[in-house]
Design a protein around this motif. Structure first.
Motif, PDB file in Angstrom:
ATOM      1  N   GLY A 148       0.643  -1.136   0.006  1.00  0.00           N
ATOM      2  CA  GLY A 148      -0.132   0.176   0.014  1.00  0.00           C
ATOM      3  C   GLY A 148       1.015   1.190   0.020  1.00  0.00           C
ATOM      4  N   ALA A 149       0.116   2.375  -0.438  1.00  0.00           N
ATOM      5  CA  ALA A 149       1.055   3.530  -0.687  1.00  0.00           C
ATOM      6  C   ALA A 149       1.042   4.318   0.819  1.00  0.00           C
ATOM      7  N   ASN A 150       0.350   3.927   1.650  1.00  0.00           N
ATOM      8  CA  ASN A 150       0.093   4.697   3.057  1.00  0.00           C
ATOM      9  C   ASN A 150       0.667   3.846   4.020  1.00  0.00           C
ATOM     10  N   THR A 151       1.872   2.969   3.672  1.00  0.00           N
ATOM     11  CA  THR A 151       2.245   2.188   4.570  1.00  0.00           C
ATOM     12  C   THR A 151       3.959   2.616   4.756  1.00  0.00           C
ATOM     13  N   LEU A 152       4.359   2.443   6.035  1.00  0.00           N
ATOM     14  CA  LEU A 152       5.826   2.987   6.295  1.00  0.00           C
ATOM     15  C   LEU A 152       6.356   1.605   7.322  1.00  0.00           C
ATOM     16  N   THR A 153       7.628   1.339   6.755  1.00  0.00           N
ATOM     17  CA  THR A 153       8.189   0.255   7.732  1.00  0.00           C
ATOM     18  C   THR A 153       9.321   0.811   8.273  1.00  0.00           C
ATOM     19  N   VAL A 154       9.585   0.320   9.560  1.00  0.00           N
ATOM     20  CA  VAL A 154      10.418   0.950  10.400  1.00  0.00           C
ATOM     21  C   VAL A 154      11.433  -0.297  10.743  1.00  0.00           C
ATOM     22  N   LEU A 155      12.868  -0.120  10.524  1.00  0.00           N
ATOM     23  CA  LEU A 155      13.782  -1.236  10.515  1.00  0.00           C
ATOM     24  C   LEU A 155      14.740  -0.699  11.357  1.00  0.00           C
ATOM     25  N   PRO A 156      15.347  -1.597  12.198  1.00  0.00           N
ATOM     26  CA  PRO A 156      16.489  -1.330  12.948  1.00  0.00           C
ATOM     27  C   PRO A 156      17.874  -1.087  11.996  1.00  0.00           C
ATOM     28  N   SER A 157      18.691  -0.216  12.547  1.00  0.00           N
ATOM     29  CA  SER A 157      19.799   0.015  11.750  1.00  0.00           C
ATOM     30  C   SER A 157      21.258  -0.350  12.704  1.00  0.00           C
ATOM     31  N   ARG A 217      20.304   1.137  19.504  1.00  0.00           N
ATOM     32  CA  ARG A 217      19.150   0.407  20.331  1.00  0.00           C
ATOM     33  C   ARG A 217      18.521  -0.164  19.389  1.00  0.00           C
ATOM     34  N   ASP A 218      17.947  -1.434  19.867  1.00  0.00           N
ATOM     35  CA  ASP A 218      17.028  -2.297  19.074  1.00  0.00           C
ATOM     36  C   ASP A 218      15.435  -1.603  19.112  1.00  0.00           C
ATOM     37  N   LEU A 219      14.731  -2.036  18.105  1.00  0.00           N
ATOM     38  CA  LEU A 219      13.522  -1.796  18.132  1.00  0.00           C
ATOM     39  C   LEU A 219      12.618  -2.621  19.228  1.00  0.00           C
ATOM     40  N   THR A 220      11.917  -2.275  20.158  1.00  0.00           N
ATOM     41  CA  THR A 220      11.115  -2.833  20.965  1.00  0.00           C
ATOM     42  C   THR A 220       9.582  -2.598  20.872  1.00  0.00           C
ATOM     43  N   LEU A 239       8.538 -19.504  20.523  1.00  0.00           N
ATOM     44  CA  LEU A 239       9.571 -19.802  19.357  1.00  0.00           C
ATOM     45  C   LEU A 239      10.748 -18.981  19.287  1.00  0.00           C
ATOM     46  N   THR A 240      10.386 -17.763  19.506  1.00  0.00           N
ATOM     47  CA  THR A 240      11.473 -16.710  19.408  1.00  0.00           C
ATOM     48  C   THR A 240      12.058 -16.157  20.597  1.00  0.00           C
ATOM     49  N   GLY A 241      11.274 -16.163  21.870  1.00  0.00           N
ATOM     50  CA  GLY A 241      11.801 -15.572  23.097  1.00  0.00           C
ATOM     51  C   GLY A 241      11.294 -14.198  22.825  1.00  0.00           C
ATOM     52  N   PHE A 242      11.623 -13.448  23.976  1.00  0.00           N
ATOM     53  CA  PHE A 242      11.221 -12.042  24.020  1.00  0.00           C
ATOM     54  C   PHE A 242      12.230 -11.021  23.691  1.00  0.00           C
ATOM     55  N   GLY A 243      12.982 -11.297  22.663  1.00  0.00           N
ATOM     56  CA  GLY A 243      13.802 -10.349  22.081  1.00  0.00           C
ATOM     57  C   GLY A 243      13.518  -9.153  21.331  1.00  0.00           C
ATOM     58  N   PRO A 244      14.262  -8.277  20.644  1.00  0.00           N
ATOM     59  CA  PRO A 244      13.906  -7.138  20.021  1.00  0.00           C
ATOM     60  C   PRO A 244      12.957  -7.578  18.579  1.00  0.00           C
ATOM     61  N   LEU A 245      12.313  -6.620  18.315  1.00  0.00           N
ATOM     62  CA  LEU A 245      11.434  -6.612  17.294  1.00  0.00           C
ATOM     63  C   LEU A 245      12.149  -6.607  15.617  1.00  0.00           C
ATOM     64  N   GLY A 246      11.872  -7.297  14.804  1.00  0.00           N
ATOM     65  CA  GLY A 246      12.476  -7.207  13.500  1.00  0.00           C
ATOM     66  C   GLY A 246      12.180  -6.074  12.749  1.00  0.00           C
ATOM     67  N   GLN A 247      10.827  -5.435  12.873  1.00  0.00           N
ATOM     68  CA  GLN A 247      10.398  -4.256  12.272  1.00  0.00           C
ATOM     69  C   GLN A 247       9.040  -4.126  12.780  1.00  0.00           C
TER      70      GLN A 247
END
Length: 417
Positions: free
Chosen positions: A57-66, A92-95, A230-238
């Protein structure tokens, strides 16, 4: 001589040596077909990329860690502007707390929904003896379905209550559902994902393949259930953010940056430790790159047309040499230079035009098949351009042999053995 007579003599000359004419035509055929097909592959790739981006969609933004950026820090040995200043602190990771802050309408009024995302790679799902390695297992919130344009074709998606209760429910992509259940209705059935039981509540609408990746080879479950099991309570991927409208995307992006800068301590122009992907801007950039790629493919293929034109020159020079006595006889009985010139130009043009038409036919047939994982899309302009260039090549590369034939002196031509 009339134009009709010149063309008749040209056709007679071409049919006198069918094999040579066929080989010359083949060179142009390959060049024209290559140009049209490669441009079609480039256009098909461009459309596929645009479709994949539009799915979000044209109104979607994706936030990714750097991996770079972060707030300012101080360590011995670092200097900036004559002052002692160290490198930035660790990024910092995304949380989940970041996602919750972005969902606050007071802080981000242009944001419609926020979906934190984690992925669990390498998960194997099983059901009554059937198993399938899931291409992508996503843990997220219900807003993800609308933000990523993934509607449910059968059953339903999960809800906020499922996330809060960490219920082990799952929505399957078409590929996963077919591999596990075949023709059996999967709704309400229980599968295991790496040994953890999940209940199937829905099947996504088919999206189709995405280049070398099957966009339907995925499963989506509540974030809390995936993290817990499955993953544990770690940082978000996005974090997938949906703006309220396409016009509000820029405002939403500024609000996201402001919230994350505040939470991550990004001040004084420091490099952010996150990236925000704007789908509309990304689509425009990718379209420009894809168009450049298509032009480059066409330019590379055009080289084969030039090679075909050189072949026309060689063949026509041989033809002029072999028919020197014929030229001498025709000039002796009164044929003007323009008739000889016109005949050989017509021969070269007919060869290139015939090769061009056959090349178009081959390209159109070839475009019905998938090439390198891409369904070619014929561009009408490439057909017109390739045909025009093929005729121009016939005229250009046939001009020298034709002029050489027209300049032969009758006496010298008649003495030629």
């Amino acid at each position: 001589m009339t134009a009709a007579e010149i063309v008749r003599f040209a056709l007679r000359g071409l049919t006198a040596n069918k094999l040579r004419s066929a080989l010359t035509t083949l060179g142009i055929l390959i060049g024209v077909a290559a140009v049209i097909l490669l441009v079609a592959v480039g256009e098909g790739s461009s459309q596929r990329i645009r479709e994949n981006i539009q799915r979000l969609g044209a109104n979607t933004l994706t936030v990714l860690p750097s991996t770079t950026g972060g707030g300012p820090g101080r360590m011995p040995g670092g200097y900036r502007g004559g002052e002692r200043a160290g490198p930035r602190t660790q990024a910092r990771d995304l949380t989940l707390e970041d996602a919750q802050a972005l969902a606050d309408p007071a802080r981000a009024p242009s944001v419609k929904s926020v979906s934190p995302v984690v992925t669990a790679p390498g998960q194997t799902a099983a059901y009554e003896g059937a198993s399938h390695s899931i291409g992508q297992l996503v843990g997220t919130h219900p807003g993800y379905f609308a933000a990523s344009n993934k509607p449910v074709a059968k059953g339903t998606y999960f809800f906020n209550d499922d996330v809060l209760a960490a219920r082990k429910v799952i929505v399957l992509g078409r590929t996963v559902a077919e591999n596990l259940f075949g023709t059996v209705d999967p709704i309400g059935k229980q599968i295991t994902v790496s040994g953890v039981p999940f209940t199937v509540v829905g099947v996504l609408k088919e999206s189709g393949s995405s280049g070398f990746q099957d966009a339907d080879d995925l499963a989506i479950a509540p974030l809390s259930a995936v993290q817990q099991s499955l993953t544990g309570f770690g940082p978000l991927g996005q974090i997938l953010v949906q703006a309220k409208s396409a016009d509000a995307v820029d405002s939403a992006q500024q609000e996201i940056a402001q919230v994350l800068n505040e939470r991550h301590g990004i001040t004084n122009g420091a490099t952010p430790d996150y990236r925000i992907l704007n789908q509309a801007a990304l689509q425009e950039t990718v379209s420009e790159a894809a168009n450049t790629f298509t032009v480059l493919l066409g330019a590379v293929a055009a080289i084969s047309l030039i090679v075909g034109g050189i072949g026309i020159t060689n063949i026509m020079l041989v033809t002029v040499t072999e028919r020197t006595r014929e030229i001498g006889i025709r000039k002796a009985i009164g044929a003007p230079n323009r008739a000889i010139l016109g005949q050989f130009l017509a021969e070269a043009t007919v060869l290139s035009l015939l090769g061009g038409l056959l090349g178009v036919a081959v390209a159109v047939i070839g475009a019905q098949f998938t090439i390198a994982g891409v369904k070619p899309v014929i561009v009408p302009g490439s057909i017109v351009l390739a045909l025009g260039v093929s005729v121009a090549i016939g005229l250009f590369f046939g001009a020298y042999p034709a002029d050489r034939a027209a300049r032969l002196r009758p006496i010298e031509a008649l003495r030629f053995e």
